[in-house]
Design an enzyme around this catalytic site. Structure first.
Site, short mmCIF file in Angstrom:
data_model
loop_
_atom_site.label_atom_id
_atom_site.label_comp_id
_atom_site.label_asym_id
_atom_site.label_seq_id
_atom_site.Cartn_x
_atom_site.Cartn_y
_atom_site.Cartn_z
N HIS A 113 -4.71 -8.98 5.96
CA HIS A 113 -5.07 -7.63 5.51
C HIS A 113 -5.89 -7.72 4.21
O HIS A 113 -5.78 -6.88 3.33
CB HIS A 113 -3.80 -6.80 5.30
CG HIS A 113 -4.02 -5.34 5.14
ND1 HIS A 113 -4.96 -4.62 5.85
CD2 HIS A 113 -3.39 -4.41 4.34
CE1 HIS A 113 -4.91 -3.35 5.50
NE2 HIS A 113 -3.97 -3.20 4.59
N HIS A 172 0.86 -1.17 0.00
CA HIS A 172 0.00 0.00 0.00
C HIS A 172 0.90 1.23 0.00
O HIS A 172 1.98 1.23 0.62
CB HIS A 172 -0.92 0.02 1.22
CG HIS A 172 -2.22 -0.68 1.00
ND1 HIS A 172 -2.99 -1.16 2.04
CD2 HIS A 172 -2.91 -0.96 -0.15
CE1 HIS A 172 -4.09 -1.71 1.55
NE2 HIS A 172 -4.06 -1.60 0.24
N HIS A 201 0.21 3.61 13.51
CA HIS A 201 -0.70 3.62 12.35
C HIS A 201 -2.10 3.99 12.84
O HIS A 201 -3.08 3.30 12.56
CB HIS A 201 -0.68 2.26 11.66
CG HIS A 201 -1.20 2.29 10.25
ND1 HIS A 201 -2.53 2.11 9.96
CD2 HIS A 201 -0.59 2.45 9.06
CE1 HIS A 201 -2.72 2.15 8.64
NE2 HIS A 201 -1.53 2.38 8.08
N ASP A 248 1.01 4.08 1.42
CA ASP A 248 1.47 4.73 2.64
C ASP A 248 2.61 3.96 3.30
O ASP A 248 3.30 4.50 4.17
CB ASP A 248 0.32 4.95 3.63
CG ASP A 248 -0.43 3.68 3.99
OD1 ASP A 248 -0.65 2.85 3.09
OD2 ASP A 248 -0.82 3.53 5.17
N HIS A 249 2.86 2.72 2.87
CA HIS A 249 3.93 1.91 3.46
C HIS A 249 5.18 1.83 2.60
O HIS A 249 6.22 1.36 3.08
CB HIS A 249 3.41 0.50 3.76
CG HIS A 249 2.39 0.47 4.85
ND1 HIS A 249 2.68 0.11 6.16
CD2 HIS A 249 1.07 0.78 4.83
CE1 HIS A 249 1.58 0.19 6.89
NE2 HIS A 249 0.59 0.60 6.11
#
Length: 309
Positions: free
Chosen positions: A199, A111, A276, A113-114
């Protein structure tokens, strides 16, 4: 017109071949995974304690006080980064480290944001330390090799422009290791174990346990409450776990603040650190009200640049 002129100049000086022929233009800079994750079991290296900092505790939501998710770990002479959310390179510098000294980058899942700062970390180190830069080893789920290659291809123009200044393109190419559930990697002072988390709909998402003989830390990545995480985090000194507050985001594939305490208790974690955080603006007491009923150990609501070990 200027682009055409540049192309003609390139063709005249290279016989029609791209100056990156054999690299990004025609193939991949990282042509094949040079190594696979070591799945052996063995003793944890005999070394001192781990040092752990929360370099970013945020989410895709942009907030002034929370950079993208990342965690910095020091073990012996190695400096490891778990995820590289937006802004993490500057956060590392704020802690007094040089981003070029990162030896390993672990990606939990792909993802944005990671993984957003991975290209910047590699390019910045290469540009700033031309003569002695050594790219960190990049470890991540299946697909990480393709991601790294595409990311470098995105910056082909920048790379090509710097070749005239005697930059060694081979220094830019990291070693990439794609992991599987239970895969182990080791340095001279530490061992890391990758474990699959839930996830969904992300089919390849992982957490990591990093340990020496003295201390251990587990990082959840993004996950629902997950039996596999609980198993691999068993007895860990510090569990760094994501949390989402009820009523926000997408709780069906994250862990609610009302559930994360039970996860830490089942894992037997000696300390729980929340990261997070969604939303990122709530006061710590709101999170603690949800976690405390199910967990009796120390609880820390994470904030950027906090040292937790």
């Amino acid at each position: 017109m200027e682009i055409d002129q540049e192309r003609r100049r390139t063709e005249a000086t290279t016989g029609g071949a791209s100056p990156l022929a054999g690299y990004l233009s025609d193939q991949r800079l990282v042509r094949a995974s040079p190594a696979t994750a070591d799945s052996r079991t063995g003793e944890v290296p005999d070394a001192g304690p781990l040092n752990v900092w929360l370099t970013g505790t945020g989410t895709p939501a942009v907030l002034p006080g929370r950079a993208g998710p990342s965690t910095l770990i020091r073990a012996g002479t190695d400096l490891m980064l778990i995820d590289c959310g937006n802004g993490c390179a500057y956060q590392i510098a704020r802690l007094g480290f040089d981003p070029k000294d990162i030896t390993h980058i672990f990606i939990t899942h792909h993802h944005a944001d990671h993984n957003a700062d991975l290209p910047f970390l590699l390019m910045s180190g290469w540009v700033t330390h031309r003569d002695d830069y050594q790219a960190p080893r990049v470890i991540g789920p299946p697909g990480t090799l393709e991601f790294v290659n595409r990311m470098l291809a995105l910056h082909e123009y920048d790379i090509r422009a710097r070749l005239d200044h005697e930059y060694d393109i081979e220094r830019l190419a990291p070693e990439v290791i794609e992991i599987h559930d239970g895969a182990q990697m080791a340095g001279s002072a530490w061992k890391a174990t990758a474990f699959r988390v839930d996830h969904h709909p992300v089919c390849e998402a992982y957490g990591y346990r990093v340990e020496t003989r003295e201390t251990s830390v587990a990082i959840s990545g993004d996950t629902r409450p997950c039996d596999n995480l609980i198993s691999y985090a068993n007895g860990v000194d510090v569990l760094i776990h994501e949390a989402i507050y009820p009523g926000y985001g997408y709780p069906e594939y994250h862990t609610l603040s009302t559930d994360v305490g039970a996860v830490a208790t089942r894992a037997g974690a000696r300390q729980l650190v929340l990261t997070h955080l969604l939303p990122g603006h709530l006061p710590a007491v709101r999170w603690l009200e949800h976690v405390r009923p199910d967990y009796g150990g120390p609880i820390t609501v994470g904030y950027d640049l906090m040292q937790v070990m």
